[in-house]
Write a protein that holds these residues in place. Sequence first.
Motif: not given
Length: 400
Positions: A128-157
């Motif tokens: 969650x990088x941030x600088x000069x009044x902004x953080x990446x969190x404010x612009x993120x809608x979703x992240x596609x990940x590989x879940x190493x525990x469940x061994x599947x892809x997932x879409x995280x909000x």
Amino acid sequence: MTSFADITTIGVGGHIARFIEPTSRVGVIEAVEEADGRGVPLCVVGGGSNMLVSDAPFDGVVVRDARRAITVPDEAAPVEGGDRTVHVNAEAGCNWDDFVAFTVGLGLEGVEGLSGIPGTVGASVVQNIGAYGQEVASGVESVEVWDRLEKRTAELSAADLAFGYRTSALKTSMYAAPAVPSDRFFPTPRYVVLSVTFALRHSPTGVVGYGQLAKALGVGVGERMATGAIRDAVLRVRAAKGMLEDAARYLNPAMAGTKRDDQMRAALRAQYGDAERAATRPDRDRHSCGSFFMNPVLTDHEAARLPQDAPRFDAVLPDGTPGVKTSAAWLIDHAGFHKGFRTAPDAAAGLSTLHTLALTNRGGASADDVAALARTVRDGVQAAFGVRLLPEPVVVGLAL
């Protein structure tokens, strides 16, 4: 053989047993799965800007995502009805500043204040990088990940990601407690980022949300300026503090292709004038992990013990209650560790001559040299103010 010294911004770290750069989504997943299946150490790296790794050989697999595409599923122009949202998707291996330059060039607002931060899009959401009044969190809608525990892809909000100050659910999956590595998922999170979708705003201007940036632009905090002007000012301010990565690192064969050529050439011109000068006169203030310590977030009781002139900002503690954030750089400086500090006159690691938050490789430093400097500064701040600083980088194979 590739080493962490070749692929990290601080330029230290041991040789890597197996270094893989997958060029497809399936390839990334297969590389992670193979390492996990064999039970060998796994390190998924981005730009190598937020890592301090031991000089010992890394007897495992290092994966660096070579996918760097940016796509715009929406129309880039404003749509009728007043909705100015534009979705932009970037693959995890995309250089972060390349992404910022792309969005500013497209006329989008939302990440211009994060210009010049080294690393990749995938790493940006972990930290969650941030600088000069902004953080990446404010612009993120979703992240596609590989879940190493469940061994599947997932879409995280964005809500799933539980963003906080320099943290996320991705990052916390690596730790049993702050700065204490997890037994299972370290130094790679449970969730490996595959791509990130941002919801940005079509606008030629952005908000100047930070005092230092407003001063550089000659405007008031909260005023709007052209996003391109904000980006340029951020890059100037970061450069003045030594907080831009050394563009010369992209001349290293181990970094070839990880940043767009036009952006690399522009950075080289700005920092050195030409590639020959970059190769012969390295800027040691840029050989760092960036900000090494996080700004402490304290309870009211803890903050009351600080000197009256210590910086104080409203913040939220990890348990969700109100807290007080203070400046790690201020604490370091007022504990007696000034710009350029070294533990000995000939020490190969030292604080940046421009910014006390950056621990730098002055030339030929080892990971142990950097760790010894970090411990000296941390312990000195604790002795002076009773505040224990926590490292911001992922520290691998070293005890701080």
